[in-house]
Enzyme design. Sequence first.
Site, PDB file in Angstrom:
ATOM      1  CB  CYS A 330      -0.987  -0.032   1.167  1.00  0.00           C
ATOM      2  SG  CYS A 330      -2.371   1.114   0.968  1.00  0.00           S
ATOM      3  CG  HIS A 432      -3.755  -3.438   3.513  1.00  0.00           C
ATOM      4  ND1 HIS A 432      -2.606  -3.126   4.206  1.00  0.00           N
ATOM      5  CD2 HIS A 432      -4.223  -2.270   3.008  1.00  0.00           C
ATOM      6  CE1 HIS A 432      -2.396  -1.821   4.137  1.00  0.00           C
ATOM      7  NE2 HIS A 432      -3.352  -1.278   3.408  1.00  0.00           N
TER       8      HIS A 432
END
Length: 498
Positions: A330, A432
């Site tokens: 991310c 994630h």
Amino acid sequence: MGKGIMLQGTASSVGKSILAVGLCRVFKEDGYDVSPFKSQNMSLNSFITPDGYEIGRAQAMQAEACEKAPSYKMNPILLKPTSDRKSQVIFKGKVHKTLDAVDYYAYKPKLKSEIQSVYDELASESDIVVIEGAGSPAEINLNKDDIVNMGMAQMAKSPVLLIGDIDKGGVFASLAGTMLLLTEEERKRVKGIIINKFRGSIELLEPGLKQLEDIVGVPVLGVIPYFNLDLEEEDSATDLKKMYKTDGEIDVAIIRLPYMSNFTDFNCFKMYKDINVRFVELHEKLENPDLVIIPGTKTTIHDMDALRKTGMDKQIIEAYEKGTHVFGICGGFQMLGQEIMDEDKVETQLDQVQGIGLLSHRTRYKGEKMTTQAEGKDTLFNTPIKGYEIHMGDTLYEEDTEPFMHVKLRNNEEVTIKDGAVGTRVLGTYMHGIFDNGDFTRQYLNTIRQSKGLDPINEIPMDYWVYKEEQYSALAKILRDNMDMEKIYHILEEGINE
């Protein structure tokens, strides 16, 4: 309308979240339709629901224990700190606004009717709602217009179980002191006390339990022993350096960013006996790890700037040049690119910041946040991948960039999208939960083992979400063995007469 029961604590980190998980699983095992609820959570550790809403990770874990899909109804307000004084307010699963502490407390009363409405809707869909408080109900300077402790109990017409942590010491004083600082009406709501994290002989504790009951006029319904299950903790009070092995053959260094988020991406590493996990502060020496991971962050530009000012970016590059593998998740993936641009000041007052430069992409920030659950296959091993995305900004790729994975599903809708990037010993992804996928993680770790001249390991640990199911059931058994569930059911049935 389902019945509510609320867990409040004498302080943060006394075990409210985990005991709520256990109660959710107990009630579920007993055949009830159960839902968790926390009106307001403050955490950088968030989760994306199947329909694309953002909630606190603790409530997602509690939903898993209920065997339910997480919903924004379970956590209508999530505060994600962006500085020491400001937080991004996630309301009903979407970004609402960013406020400093003073402005938020002035704004809170406007949220009360909304919270009531969300709770009532959730309760109408459930037999039992397990409600979690926050911090302590005895913060007398903050109790005006409370929406998360006794104020929430009043909205839900719910009895309260008060939790104290004996491992910290002073549990009797903290429980009695909390009761002393409650109003008479609030004290009437407290129907039982639970003492958590007990070590030692229960016989030596029992005289104190009787005296405590005489002092506060509330029965002790359970003494929970200290246990070592692999269950996720809230990020605000967790000592990350004590959570992982330190004697594996592969040295994994995770950069401890100032606003690191979703550190639960690494909980699954506890299942891999061949890795040593350490969190490296920006002022520390990186040394020569086999793998560096740059995690997600709430403020990517701020944390990239911090990497540069402390020289950690140079340490990462030097380690890479010596043969270290590098993985960005991310915000960490964005940092691995050439630059991050924020011309509209979405995140900070900086127009742009240079990235680490190990990948060729650039990222431009925009106001809308991407929040999805996603599935696909990675391009390295062609293994199935599932996870979730929470990020701001669009990433601009060079034409010859090899993606990390091909996304086939987003929020249960079919798509054809490329995610992340692959370089020489460098990987980046927005996904994630990437390491929760056991087949991918084992094969990736084996490439690092082989680069060190170590034999690959063929055993693939179970996917992390399967492992968590076993932990929830084990936790439920601990609660059944050490709490008076018959009295708790009686408290639920009796409720509160208002």
